[in-house]
Design a protein around this motif. Structure first.
Motif, PDB file in Angstrom:
ATOM      1  N   PHE A 198      17.812   5.074  32.889  1.00  0.00           N
ATOM      2  CA  PHE A 198      16.465   5.613  32.679  1.00  0.00           C
ATOM      3  C   PHE A 198      16.055   5.508  31.205  1.00  0.00           C
ATOM      4  CE2 PHE A 198      18.098   8.045  36.374  1.00  0.00           C
ATOM      5  CZ  PHE A 198      17.233   7.537  37.329  1.00  0.00           C
ATOM      6  N   LEU A 199      17.024   5.655  30.309  1.00  0.00           N
ATOM      7  CA  LEU A 199      16.724   5.501  28.885  1.00  0.00           C
ATOM      8  C   LEU A 199      16.325   4.065  28.565  1.00  0.00           C
ATOM      9  CD1 LEU A 199      16.679   6.700  26.033  1.00  0.00           C
ATOM     10  CD2 LEU A 199      19.129   6.170  25.853  1.00  0.00           C
ATOM     11  N   VAL A 200      16.979   3.107  29.203  1.00  0.00           N
ATOM     12  CA  VAL A 200      16.628   1.699  28.991  1.00  0.00           C
ATOM     13  C   VAL A 200      15.196   1.433  29.438  1.00  0.00           C
ATOM     14  CG1 VAL A 200      17.154  -0.661  29.714  1.00  0.00           C
ATOM     15  CG2 VAL A 200      19.008   0.908  29.136  1.00  0.00           C
ATOM     16  N   ILE A 201      14.814   1.988  30.570  1.00  0.00           N
ATOM     17  CA  ILE A 201      13.445   1.802  31.050  1.00  0.00           C
ATOM     18  C   ILE A 201      12.449   2.422  30.083  1.00  0.00           C
ATOM     19  CG2 ILE A 201      11.832   2.417  32.891  1.00  0.00           C
ATOM     20  CD1 ILE A 201      14.093   2.202  34.863  1.00  0.00           C
ATOM     21  N   ASP A 202      12.745   3.609  29.562  1.00  0.00           N
ATOM     22  CA  ASP A 202      11.854   4.247  28.588  1.00  0.00           C
ATOM     23  C   ASP A 202      11.693   3.384  27.341  1.00  0.00           C
ATOM     24  OD1 ASP A 202      11.145   6.498  30.030  1.00  0.00           O
ATOM     25  OD2 ASP A 202      12.906   7.639  29.366  1.00  0.00           O
ATOM     26  N   MET A 203      12.788   2.819  26.847  1.00  0.00           N
ATOM     27  CA  MET A 203      12.725   1.993  25.639  1.00  0.00           C
ATOM     28  C   MET A 203      11.914   0.720  25.875  1.00  0.00           C
ATOM     29  SD  MET A 203      16.643   2.441  24.273  1.00  0.00           S
ATOM     30  CE  MET A 203      16.371   1.335  22.903  1.00  0.00           C
ATOM     31  N   VAL A 204      12.120   0.091  27.033  1.00  0.00           N
ATOM     32  CA  VAL A 204      11.378  -1.133  27.345  1.00  0.00           C
ATOM     33  C   VAL A 204       9.885  -0.839  27.461  1.00  0.00           C
ATOM     34  CG1 VAL A 204      11.029  -2.926  29.078  1.00  0.00           C
ATOM     35  CG2 VAL A 204      13.349  -2.260  28.424  1.00  0.00           C
ATOM     36  N   VAL A 205       9.529   0.205  28.175  1.00  0.00           N
ATOM     37  CA  VAL A 205       8.114   0.549  28.349  1.00  0.00           C
ATOM     38  C   VAL A 205       7.484   0.920  27.019  1.00  0.00           C
ATOM     39  CG1 VAL A 205       6.553   2.229  29.401  1.00  0.00           C
ATOM     40  CG2 VAL A 205       8.394   1.219  30.761  1.00  0.00           C
ATOM     41  N   ALA A 206       8.199   1.692  26.196  1.00  0.00           N
ATOM     42  CA  ALA A 206       7.650   2.070  24.893  1.00  0.00           C
ATOM     43  C   ALA A 206       7.437   0.842  24.011  1.00  0.00           C
ATOM     44  CB  ALA A 206       8.592   3.064  24.210  1.00  0.00           C
ATOM     45  N   SER A 207       8.373  -0.120  24.044  1.00  0.00           N
ATOM     46  CA  SER A 207       8.225  -1.341  23.240  1.00  0.00           C
ATOM     47  C   SER A 207       7.028  -2.161  23.708  1.00  0.00           C
ATOM     48  CB  SER A 207       9.499  -2.173  23.317  1.00  0.00           C
ATOM     49  OG  SER A 207      10.605  -1.443  22.824  1.00  0.00           O
ATOM     50  N   VAL A 208       6.845  -2.274  25.018  1.00  0.00           N
ATOM     51  CA  VAL A 208       5.720  -3.047  25.555  1.00  0.00           C
ATOM     52  C   VAL A 208       4.391  -2.399  25.184  1.00  0.00           C
ATOM     53  CG1 VAL A 208       4.602  -3.823  27.680  1.00  0.00           C
ATOM     54  CG2 VAL A 208       7.087  -4.024  27.436  1.00  0.00           C
ATOM     55  N   LEU A 209       4.323  -1.080  25.284  1.00  0.00           N
ATOM     56  CA  LEU A 209       3.075  -0.391  24.958  1.00  0.00           C
ATOM     57  C   LEU A 209       2.743  -0.522  23.472  1.00  0.00           C
ATOM     58  CD1 LEU A 209       3.381   2.888  27.090  1.00  0.00           C
ATOM     59  CD2 LEU A 209       1.973   0.880  27.557  1.00  0.00           C
ATOM     60  N   MET A 210       3.762  -0.428  22.619  1.00  0.00           N
ATOM     61  CA  MET A 210       3.507  -0.585  21.186  1.00  0.00           C
ATOM     62  C   MET A 210       3.066  -2.014  20.852  1.00  0.00           C
ATOM     63  SD  MET A 210       6.496   1.674  19.371  1.00  0.00           S
ATOM     64  CE  MET A 210       5.865   1.251  17.755  1.00  0.00           C
ATOM     65  N   SER A 211       3.663  -3.002  21.505  1.00  0.00           N
ATOM     66  CA  SER A 211       3.266  -4.384  21.245  1.00  0.00           C
ATOM     67  C   SER A 211       1.848  -4.668  21.717  1.00  0.00           C
ATOM     68  CB  SER A 211       4.244  -5.338  21.934  1.00  0.00           C
ATOM     69  OG  SER A 211       4.193  -5.178  23.339  1.00  0.00           O
ATOM     70  N   MET A 212       1.375  -3.922  22.724  1.00  0.00           N
ATOM     71  CA  MET A 212       0.016  -4.092  23.219  1.00  0.00           C
ATOM     72  C   MET A 212      -0.984  -3.225  22.468  1.00  0.00           C
ATOM     73  SD  MET A 212       0.818  -4.197  27.325  1.00  0.00           S
ATOM     74  CE  MET A 212      -0.906  -4.307  27.751  1.00  0.00           C
ATOM     75  N   GLY A 213      -0.482  -2.411  21.539  1.00  0.00           N
ATOM     76  CA  GLY A 213      -1.360  -1.546  20.773  1.00  0.00           C
ATOM     77  C   GLY A 213      -1.812  -0.308  21.506  1.00  0.00           C
ATOM     78  N   MET A 214      -1.176   0.000  22.594  1.00  0.00           N
ATOM     79  CA  MET A 214      -1.545   1.193  23.379  1.00  0.00           C
ATOM     80  C   MET A 214      -0.653   2.352  22.957  1.00  0.00           C
ATOM     81  SD  MET A 214      -1.930  -0.756  27.055  1.00  0.00           S
ATOM     82  CE  MET A 214      -2.552   0.706  27.896  1.00  0.00           C
ATOM     83  N   MET A 215      -0.787   2.758  21.717  1.00  0.00           N
ATOM     84  CA  MET A 215       0.077   3.803  21.173  1.00  0.00           C
ATOM     85  C   MET A 215      -0.360   5.203  21.601  1.00  0.00           C
ATOM     86  SD  MET A 215       0.739   2.028  17.434  1.00  0.00           S
ATOM     87  CE  MET A 215       0.415   3.532  16.669  1.00  0.00           C
ATOM     88  N   MET A 216      -1.567   5.357  22.082  1.00  0.00           N
ATOM     89  CA  MET A 216      -2.049   6.676  22.501  1.00  0.00           C
ATOM     90  C   MET A 216      -1.629   7.006  23.932  1.00  0.00           C
ATOM     91  SD  MET A 216      -3.487   7.747  19.825  1.00  0.00           S
ATOM     92  CE  MET A 216      -4.236   9.212  20.493  1.00  0.00           C
ATOM     93  N   LEU A 217      -1.169   6.022  24.675  1.00  0.00           N
ATOM     94  CA  LEU A 217      -0.739   6.262  26.053  1.00  0.00           C
ATOM     95  C   LEU A 217       0.722   6.702  26.068  1.00  0.00           C
ATOM     96  CD1 LEU A 217      -1.416   6.088  29.079  1.00  0.00           C
ATOM     97  CD2 LEU A 217      -0.610   3.718  29.029  1.00  0.00           C
ATOM     98  N   PRO A 218       1.017   7.888  26.613  1.00  0.00           N
ATOM     99  CA  PRO A 218       2.417   8.353  26.651  1.00  0.00           C
ATOM    100  C   PRO A 218       3.283   7.411  27.481  1.00  0.00           C
ATOM    101  CG  PRO A 218       0.909  10.172  27.081  1.00  0.00           C
ATOM    102  CD  PRO A 218       0.085   8.906  27.125  1.00  0.00           C
ATOM    103  N   PRO A 219       4.393   6.941  26.936  1.00  0.00           N
ATOM    104  CA  PRO A 219       5.255   6.010  27.701  1.00  0.00           C
ATOM    105  C   PRO A 219       5.804   6.607  28.979  1.00  0.00           C
ATOM    106  CG  PRO A 219       5.804   5.987  25.358  1.00  0.00           C
ATOM    107  CD  PRO A 219       4.863   7.134  25.557  1.00  0.00           C
ATOM    108  N   ILE A 220       5.984   7.922  29.018  1.00  0.00           N
ATOM    109  CA  ILE A 220       6.598   8.536  30.201  1.00  0.00           C
ATOM    110  C   ILE A 220       5.712   8.397  31.426  1.00  0.00           C
ATOM    111  CG2 ILE A 220       5.647  10.838  29.742  1.00  0.00           C
ATOM    112  CD1 ILE A 220       8.281  11.972  30.787  1.00  0.00           C
ATOM    113  N   ILE A 221       4.375   8.334  31.219  1.00  0.00           N
ATOM    114  CA  ILE A 221       3.467   8.178  32.355  1.00  0.00           C
ATOM    115  C   ILE A 221       3.650   6.803  32.995  1.00  0.00           C
ATOM    116  CG2 ILE A 221       1.034   8.116  33.033  1.00  0.00           C
ATOM    117  CD1 ILE A 221       0.435  10.124  30.888  1.00  0.00           C
ATOM    118  N   VAL A 222       3.875   5.783  32.160  1.00  0.00           N
ATOM    119  CA  VAL A 222       4.039   4.421  32.672  1.00  0.00           C
ATOM    120  C   VAL A 222       5.456   4.201  33.201  1.00  0.00           C
ATOM    121  CG1 VAL A 222       3.848   1.978  32.097  1.00  0.00           C
ATOM    122  CG2 VAL A 222       2.310   3.640  31.023  1.00  0.00           C
TER     123      VAL A 222
END
Length: 250
Positions: A198-222
């Motif tokens: 689950f930690l790996v999934i959180d890290m991957v989703v957070a990296s993708v969101l940051m690369s897309m510039g969606m820093m205001m969207l909480p990674p846990i929701i995605v």
């Protein structure tokens, strides 16, 4: 329509009265009195009732501290936090599942304690002291199998006792805290393994969101839907329950 409703009400009232009268005639009356006794058996019966009430009052604590409940409850709680669903499954469901698994694991031990200690005592085949020793022996064996020698030695040293030669020489007031500490350690080890995917999934989703510039969207929701999907695809409940049950040295 009104007549039908009235008939149903009358029939229900009659059933309640019949049940109440039957209960009043069949239920025994239990009372505890303080006074002089002429027969020693009366005193024994009173002490047995008091002892039974004491055991019932301590039953929740005994269920938590002397069984597999600690490990199961801690791991299930960590699983919920790892998935990021703080309210699902609800606490009542997790505790219920932990109790069911505890009863499943401890039922052979409880049956052995009953058949070797409580049942012969109720049939007046053995004394109360012997019944206590035989009833506690299966639980002692179970706790010793799960307790690390290091944790057991810690409380032996704190209590200022000499190193016991055999497992039978370990007193319960030393064995129980050592068992609890060992169970917590094992539960945290299992929880660490559960957290990793689950930690790996959180890290991957957070990296993708940051690369897309969606820093205001909480990674846990995605990441939550992907965690649930992963848990379902790998048949997570089957693997987790199987690992928990097989982790006990029975």
């Amino acid at each position: 329509m009104n007549k039908t409703i009235k008939r149903i009400i009358y029939l229900g009232s009659a059933c309640l009265l019949l049940v109440g009268n039957a209960a009043a005639q069949t239920l025994p009356k239990v009372s505890v009195e303080v006074g002089e006794v002429s027969d020693p058996s009366d005193l024994s019966t009173t002490l047995q009732i008091i002892l039974l009430l004491t055991v019932l009052a301590l039953a929740p604590s005994l269920l938590i501290m002397l069984t597999s409940f600690i490990r199961i409850a801690v791991v299930l709680s960590f699983l919920r936090h790892a998935m990021g669903a703080n309210q699902m499954p609800p606490n009542q469901l997790l505790i219920g599942l932990a109790l069911i698994l505890t009863f499943f694991i401890m039922s052979p031990i409880a049956n052995q304690a009953y058949n070797e200690g409580i049942k012969p005592y109720m049939e007046e085949q053995i004394s109360g002291e012997e019944a206590y020793e035989k009833s506690v022996a299966p639980f002692r064996k179970f706790m010793l199998a799960q307790t690390r020698e290091q944790d057991l030695a810690l409380f032996v040293n704190i209590a200022g006792l000499e190193a016991p030669e055999t497992s039978e020489d370990v007193p319960l007031h030393v064995l129980v805290p050592g068992f609890v500490i060992s169970e917590l350690r094992t539960a945290f080890q299992i929880a660490f393994v559960v957290f990793i995917p689950f930690l790996v999934i959180d890290m991957v989703v957070a990296s993708v969101l940051m690369s897309m510039g969606m820093m205001m969207l909480p990674p846990i929701i995605v990441s939550l839907p992907f965690k649930i999907l992963l848990f379902v695809l790998v048949d997570g409940w089957y693997l987790l329950v199987k690992s928990l049950v097989e982790s006990f040295n029975l």
